[in-house]
Structures are given as C-alpha cells and as structure tokens.
Design a protein around this motif. Structure first.
Motif: not given
Length: 107
Positions: A65-66, A71-75, A77-81, A88-89
C-alpha cells in the motif's frame, strides 16, 4: 471594512457547512473505529500462530500500500490524475494482504 459583508468572523453559512460536514463525517469515522476495534479484538483472541501469520501478511499489505501511494504520487506529479486512485491503492494493499496470508499459511 467597507460594508457588513466584509466581516472577519465566520458567517451562518460557514457554520451550517461545518455542521453538515460533521454530520456526514462523524458516522463514517465511528464505523471506521468500530472496524479497527473488531480487527484488533480478533487478533488478540487468536492464538500465537494466527497472530504471527496475520501480522506478517499485514506487513506485506502495508508495504504494498505504501509503495502504491508513492507510485501514484509520482504519477500525479508527472501529470496523470486518476479519479479512483485511493481505491486502487486500497485494493492493492488489501489484495496483497489476502494473498500474503494465503501464501504464508501454506508454508
């Protein structure tokens, strides 16, 4: 201040929104606390082997989960919302907890 609309204090609308938020938020948090208490009581009532199995599986689920959150946070930041990101998490953590419990129990 130029008019009565420019007051520094909270308005009646602010208090009504806060009250409505608390009415929506409190039952959900109470249910959350009840679930946590049920899990803790269940773990405390189980024997040592079951506790060890569940805590190891819980550790795997927490780690997945962490890592999923990072990974979701980095995505993001890269622009994927994604709108379902929290689910999902949550799903990844719970699924990995269940799979880890099954794998550990088979050993």
């Amino acid at each position: 201040m130029e008019s009565e609309l420019d007051t520094a204090g909270p308005s009646r609308g602010d208090r009504a929104r806060a009250r409505a938020y608390l009415l929506d938020f409190t039952p959900a948090m109470a249910a959350y606390v009840v679930c946590i208490v049920a899990v803790v009581r269940g773990l405390c009532r189980s024997d040592e082997y079951a506790q060890l199995l569940q805590f190891r599986a819980l550790a795997v689920g927490f780690a997945v989960g962490m890592v999923g959150c990072v990974v979701v946070g980095m995505l993001a930041l890269a622009g994927l919302h994604l709108t379902a990101t929290p689910w999902i998490v949550f799903g990844a953590g719970m699924l990995s907890w269940a799979v880890a419990a099954a794998v550990i129990a088979r050993r």
